[in-house]
Design an enzyme around this catalytic site. Sequence first.
Site, mmCIF file in Angstrom:
data_model
loop_
_atom_site.group_PDB
_atom_site.id
_atom_site.type_symbol
_atom_site.label_atom_id
_atom_site.label_comp_id
_atom_site.label_asym_id
_atom_site.label_seq_id
_atom_site.Cartn_x
_atom_site.Cartn_y
_atom_site.Cartn_z
ATOM 1 N N ASP A 15 6.625 -2.513 -5.516
ATOM 2 C CA ASP A 15 5.656 -2.784 -6.570
ATOM 3 C C ASP A 15 6.363 -3.097 -7.868
ATOM 4 O OD1 ASP A 15 2.958 -2.369 -5.460
ATOM 5 O OD2 ASP A 15 3.691 -0.354 -5.044
ATOM 6 N N GLU A 62 13.209 3.651 6.291
ATOM 7 C CA GLU A 62 12.611 4.170 7.525
ATOM 8 C C GLU A 62 13.417 3.590 8.674
ATOM 9 O OE1 GLU A 62 9.533 1.946 6.350
ATOM 10 O OE2 GLU A 62 8.526 3.421 5.121
ATOM 11 N N TYR A 102 3.293 -0.391 -11.621
ATOM 12 C CA TYR A 102 3.281 0.704 -10.653
ATOM 13 C C TYR A 102 3.459 2.041 -11.369
ATOM 14 C CZ TYR A 102 4.828 3.542 -6.662
ATOM 15 O OH TYR A 102 4.968 4.507 -5.710
#
Length: 172
Positions: A111, A121, A151
């Site tokens: 963002d 991940e 953000y």
Amino acid sequence: MILSGLEIAERIGNDIEIDPYNSDQLNPNSYNLRLHDELMIYEDSILDMRKENKVSKLTIPESGYELIPGKLYLGRTVERTRTDNLVPMLEGRSSIGRLGMFVHVTAGFGDVGFNGFWTLEIFVVQPLIIYPNVEICQIYYHHLDGEHTVYKSGKYQNNNGIQPSKLHEDFK
């Protein structure tokens, strides 16, 4: 439009911060980020979206650490990044992908205004030995057209390390 590597370098210290910054990690249209020596794994075999799932921390030794298929590892970048007026994106390096390693499941989209370390991940399709400080992924930047909000999520903004899922906060 995606920023060129030269444009990324030009904007360092202005609307792009990468700390630490090393010009050797600059590519024609991206910048390589390195894997920190910290990893995190979920303790339970079944995760629950409504609950804060327990995690354990691991350290990747200089001699390497073997990742096992079927297990999700959370890692983080060595570099902290901040971006204003641009959309940061994260992708694994092709050399990493060719070893069957994925660095993000779905969270490669950043963002505008994000400030912190990128949580990775990580999963692999076959056993793979990894090492700390390897250039594991690349960040690149898109222009943002139109008025926008910055953000401000309290979940992941201004983090100091690996961030496990905080989806459970959405159920409150």
